[in-house]
Design an enzyme around this catalytic site. Structure first.
Site, mmCIF file in Angstrom:
data_model
loop_
_atom_site.group_PDB
_atom_site.id
_atom_site.type_symbol
_atom_site.label_atom_id
_atom_site.label_comp_id
_atom_site.label_asym_id
_atom_site.label_seq_id
_atom_site.Cartn_x
_atom_site.Cartn_y
_atom_site.Cartn_z
ATOM 1 N N ASN A 9 34.529 34.963 39.244
ATOM 2 C CA ASN A 9 34.734 36.415 39.309
ATOM 3 C C ASN A 9 35.251 36.905 37.956
ATOM 4 O O ASN A 9 36.281 36.435 37.462
ATOM 5 C CB ASN A 9 35.760 36.715 40.423
ATOM 6 C CG ASN A 9 36.053 38.196 40.559
ATOM 7 O OD1 ASN A 9 36.240 38.897 39.569
ATOM 8 N ND2 ASN A 9 36.125 38.681 41.776
ATOM 9 N N HIS A 12 38.341 40.745 35.801
ATOM 10 C CA HIS A 12 39.494 41.000 34.936
ATOM 11 C C HIS A 12 39.184 40.956 33.446
ATOM 12 O O HIS A 12 40.035 41.292 32.629
ATOM 13 C CB HIS A 12 40.663 40.103 35.351
ATOM 14 C CG HIS A 12 41.103 40.476 36.739
ATOM 15 N ND1 HIS A 12 41.512 41.738 37.058
ATOM 16 C CD2 HIS A 12 41.089 39.786 37.911
ATOM 17 C CE1 HIS A 12 41.770 41.811 38.358
ATOM 18 N NE2 HIS A 12 41.517 40.632 38.895
ATOM 19 N N HIS A 45 33.355 42.915 41.518
ATOM 20 C CA HIS A 45 33.758 43.824 42.603
ATOM 21 C C HIS A 45 33.679 45.245 42.055
ATOM 22 O O HIS A 45 34.445 45.624 41.174
ATOM 23 C CB HIS A 45 35.193 43.476 43.029
ATOM 24 C CG HIS A 45 35.696 44.288 44.180
ATOM 25 N ND1 HIS A 45 36.940 44.081 44.727
ATOM 26 C CD2 HIS A 45 35.153 45.306 44.893
ATOM 27 C CE1 HIS A 45 37.141 44.926 45.729
ATOM 28 N NE2 HIS A 45 36.065 45.689 45.835
ATOM 29 N N ARG A 47 34.688 48.526 42.605
ATOM 30 C CA ARG A 47 35.646 49.239 43.453
ATOM 31 C C ARG A 47 35.365 50.722 43.438
ATOM 32 O O ARG A 47 34.815 51.260 42.467
ATOM 33 C CB ARG A 47 37.079 48.982 42.965
ATOM 34 C CG ARG A 47 37.556 47.548 43.167
ATOM 35 C CD ARG A 47 39.024 47.447 42.831
ATOM 36 N NE ARG A 47 39.824 47.985 43.907
ATOM 37 C CZ ARG A 47 40.495 47.256 44.796
ATOM 38 N NH1 ARG A 47 40.494 45.950 44.714
ATOM 39 N NH2 ARG A 47 41.192 47.824 45.750
ATOM 40 N N ARG A 51 38.166 50.652 38.783
ATOM 41 C CA ARG A 51 39.276 50.277 37.899
ATOM 42 C C ARG A 51 38.922 49.141 36.951
ATOM 43 O O ARG A 51 39.538 48.972 35.932
ATOM 44 C CB ARG A 51 40.527 49.937 38.705
ATOM 45 C CG ARG A 51 40.391 48.682 39.518
ATOM 46 C CD ARG A 51 41.690 48.334 40.178
ATOM 47 N NE ARG A 51 42.001 49.214 41.282
ATOM 48 C CZ ARG A 51 42.823 48.894 42.277
ATOM 49 N NH1 ARG A 51 43.414 47.721 42.274
ATOM 50 N NH2 ARG A 51 43.049 49.708 43.268
ATOM 51 N N HIS A 52 37.932 48.321 37.329
ATOM 52 C CA HIS A 52 37.493 47.313 36.349
ATOM 53 C C HIS A 52 35.975 47.414 36.127
ATOM 54 O O HIS A 52 35.525 48.047 35.192
ATOM 55 C CB HIS A 52 37.981 45.896 36.676
ATOM 56 C CG HIS A 52 38.076 45.528 38.134
ATOM 57 N ND1 HIS A 52 36.995 45.560 38.976
ATOM 58 C CD2 HIS A 52 39.136 45.104 38.873
ATOM 59 C CE1 HIS A 52 37.388 45.166 40.169
ATOM 60 N NE2 HIS A 52 38.683 44.899 40.161
ATOM 61 N N GLU A 72 30.684 42.353 45.226
ATOM 62 C CA GLU A 72 31.657 42.687 46.281
ATOM 63 C C GLU A 72 31.725 44.197 46.407
ATOM 64 O O GLU A 72 31.891 44.903 45.406
ATOM 65 C CB GLU A 72 33.043 42.157 45.911
ATOM 66 C CG GLU A 72 33.145 40.660 45.978
ATOM 67 C CD GLU A 72 34.539 40.190 45.577
ATOM 68 O OE1 GLU A 72 35.426 41.022 45.346
ATOM 69 O OE2 GLU A 72 34.723 38.986 45.481
ATOM 70 N N THR A 102 45.267 44.310 44.643
ATOM 71 C CA THR A 102 44.069 43.489 44.834
ATOM 72 C C THR A 102 43.728 43.504 46.328
ATOM 73 O O THR A 102 44.451 44.119 47.112
ATOM 74 C CB THR A 102 44.313 42.045 44.307
ATOM 75 O OG1 THR A 102 43.125 41.278 44.501
ATOM 76 C CG2 THR A 102 45.472 41.363 45.023
ATOM 77 N N THR A 103 42.629 42.840 46.717
ATOM 78 C CA THR A 103 42.215 42.858 48.117
ATOM 79 C C THR A 103 43.253 42.124 48.959
ATOM 80 O O THR A 103 43.371 40.902 48.881
ATOM 81 C CB THR A 103 40.819 42.189 48.256
ATOM 82 O OG1 THR A 103 40.033 42.593 47.146
ATOM 83 C CG2 THR A 103 40.145 42.587 49.540
ATOM 84 N N GLU A 153 33.632 34.711 53.979
ATOM 85 C CA GLU A 153 34.539 34.182 52.959
ATOM 86 C C GLU A 153 35.945 34.288 53.530
ATOM 87 O O GLU A 153 36.394 35.361 53.924
ATOM 88 C CB GLU A 153 34.417 34.975 51.657
ATOM 89 C CG GLU A 153 35.336 34.409 50.581
ATOM 90 C CD GLU A 153 34.997 34.907 49.175
ATOM 91 O OE1 GLU A 153 33.805 35.149 48.886
ATOM 92 O OE2 GLU A 153 35.935 35.034 48.383
ATOM 93 N N HIS A 194 40.385 33.958 46.905
ATOM 94 C CA HIS A 194 41.532 34.823 46.647
ATOM 95 C C HIS A 194 42.783 34.034 46.294
ATOM 96 O O HIS A 194 43.257 33.214 47.075
ATOM 97 C CB HIS A 194 41.862 35.782 47.800
ATOM 98 C CG HIS A 194 42.516 37.031 47.267
ATOM 99 N ND1 HIS A 194 43.844 37.083 46.967
ATOM 100 C CD2 HIS A 194 42.004 38.220 46.884
ATOM 101 C CE1 HIS A 194 44.118 38.263 46.461
ATOM 102 N NE2 HIS A 194 43.027 38.975 46.385
ATOM 103 N N HIS A 217 41.061 35.782 39.078
ATOM 104 C CA HIS A 217 42.238 36.127 38.282
ATOM 105 C C HIS A 217 42.830 34.939 37.522
ATOM 106 O O HIS A 217 43.038 35.005 36.309
ATOM 107 C CB HIS A 217 43.287 36.776 39.207
ATOM 108 C CG HIS A 217 44.468 37.303 38.482
ATOM 109 N ND1 HIS A 217 45.714 36.743 38.592
ATOM 110 C CD2 HIS A 217 44.595 38.317 37.606
ATOM 111 C CE1 HIS A 217 46.553 37.413 37.825
ATOM 112 N NE2 HIS A 217 45.902 38.382 37.228
HETATM 113 N N1 PXP Z 1 36.892 36.703 46.888
HETATM 114 C C1 PXP Z 1 36.999 38.007 47.225
HETATM 115 C C2 PXP Z 1 36.218 38.473 48.400
HETATM 116 C C3 PXP Z 1 37.795 38.898 46.484
HETATM 117 O O1 PXP Z 1 37.887 40.184 46.854
HETATM 118 C C4 PXP Z 1 38.461 38.399 45.348
HETATM 119 C C5 PXP Z 1 39.284 39.336 44.509
HETATM 120 O O2 PXP Z 1 38.488 40.324 43.974
HETATM 121 C C6 PXP Z 1 38.305 37.045 45.008
HETATM 122 C C7 PXP Z 1 37.534 36.218 45.816
HETATM 123 C C8 PXP Z 1 38.925 36.452 43.796
HETATM 124 O O3 PXP Z 1 40.310 36.450 43.915
HETATM 125 P P1 PXP Z 1 41.187 36.058 42.654
HETATM 126 O O4 PXP Z 1 40.870 37.059 41.578
HETATM 127 O O5 PXP Z 1 42.580 36.159 43.162
HETATM 128 O O6 PXP Z 1 40.794 34.671 42.250
#
Ligand code: PXP
Length: 241
Positions: A9, A12, A45, A47, A51-52, A72, A102-103, A153, A194, A217
């Site tokens: 992901n 960031h 993602h 959003r 924001r990103h 996402e 965050t989510t 997920e 996450h 992240h």
């Molecule tokens: N999976 C999903 C569905 C998410 O919403 C996120 C955060 O955007 C992640 C994974 C990744 O989480 P992290 O950035 O904490 O690794």
């Protein structure tokens, strides 16, 4: 044994770019670097508040990336329109609250169920693989199956927090393990994501039946010091062992 896939992901990278309203660092460059160094998919993602990642990133990345893009999105009409137009190979439907950092948790599958059903049906028609981001709850797994999702997920935020704080995570681990088995029994592909770090990814990779880890992240943060190629290599090694 099936290989565990790593989804990277890159949201960031866009967070850092947007902090100064600049055109760098480039999320596209990060996506292509992740692809070159072994990522199995790239996640972004989009959003509601942008924001990103923004739509321009989405367009550029989907055009250039050869591995699957996992988009996402929240279950909204706006996102349905964008996803129908861009047709990403993978889509993960996530809950979204404006003020959250965050989510914060999995989807509430009882809320807005009719719209979720329509959304999944329409996006599956466009040949996207649909995943639902849920808590490790047996009831939600059954709901996800009824909604005709391809995958779920499992939100790993809670266990990752416990692991980071060196607290007892056994009961949450067991809850996730049961959820993964239930998902597999229902014929759903099960993913996890996450808050994952090297340590929590290693712990959760011991659960049989998780086919994909989505990590952002920590991976991007660690890349500041080690670089994206080396960080991906370490995660791939962890998921293999
Ligand atoms: N999976 C999903 C569905 C998410 O919403 C996120 C955060 O955007 C992640 C994974 C990744 O989480 P992290 O950035 O904490 O690794």
């Amino acid at each position: 044994m099936k290989k565990i896939r790593l989804g990277v992901n890159i949201d960031h990278v866009a967070t850092v770019r947007n902090a100064r309203g600049e055109i760098y660092p480039s999320p596209l460059r990060a996506a292509l670097l992740a692809e070159k160094h072994g990522a199995d998919s790239v996640t972004i993602h989009l959003r509601e508040d942008r924001r990103h990642i923004n739509e321009f990133d989405l367009k550029k990345i989907i055009k250039k990336l050869k591995i699957p893009l996992n988009l996402e999105i929240a279950a909204t009409k706006e996102m349905l329109k964008i996803a129908s137009r861009s047709k990403p190979p993978f889509i993960c439907i996530v809950p979204e609250k404006r003020k959250e950092i965050t989510t914060e948790g999995g989807l509430n599958l009882d809320f807005n169920k009719n719209f979720l059903k329509i959304l999944i049906k329409k996006l599956k028609k466009k040949k996207s693989r649909i995943s639902l981001f849920i808590e490790p709850s047996l009831k939600d797994l059954e709901e996800a199956k009824k909604l005709d999702a391809d995958c779920v997920e499992i939100h790993t935020g809670k266990i990752c927090n416990l692991i980071n704080k060196k607290k007892d995570y056994k009961s949450e681990f067991n809850r996730i393990q049961k959820a993964v088995k239930k998902g597999n029994d229902l014929g759903l592909e099960v993913h996890a994501g996450h808050g994952l770090t090297y340590i929590s990814a290693k712990i959760l990779s011991k659960i049989k039946g998780i086919q994909e880890f989505n990590i952002g992240h920590f991976l991007i943060g660690e890349s500041i010091f080690e670089g994206i190629p080396s960080t991906i290599k370490k995660f791939k090694k962890i998921l293999k062992s």
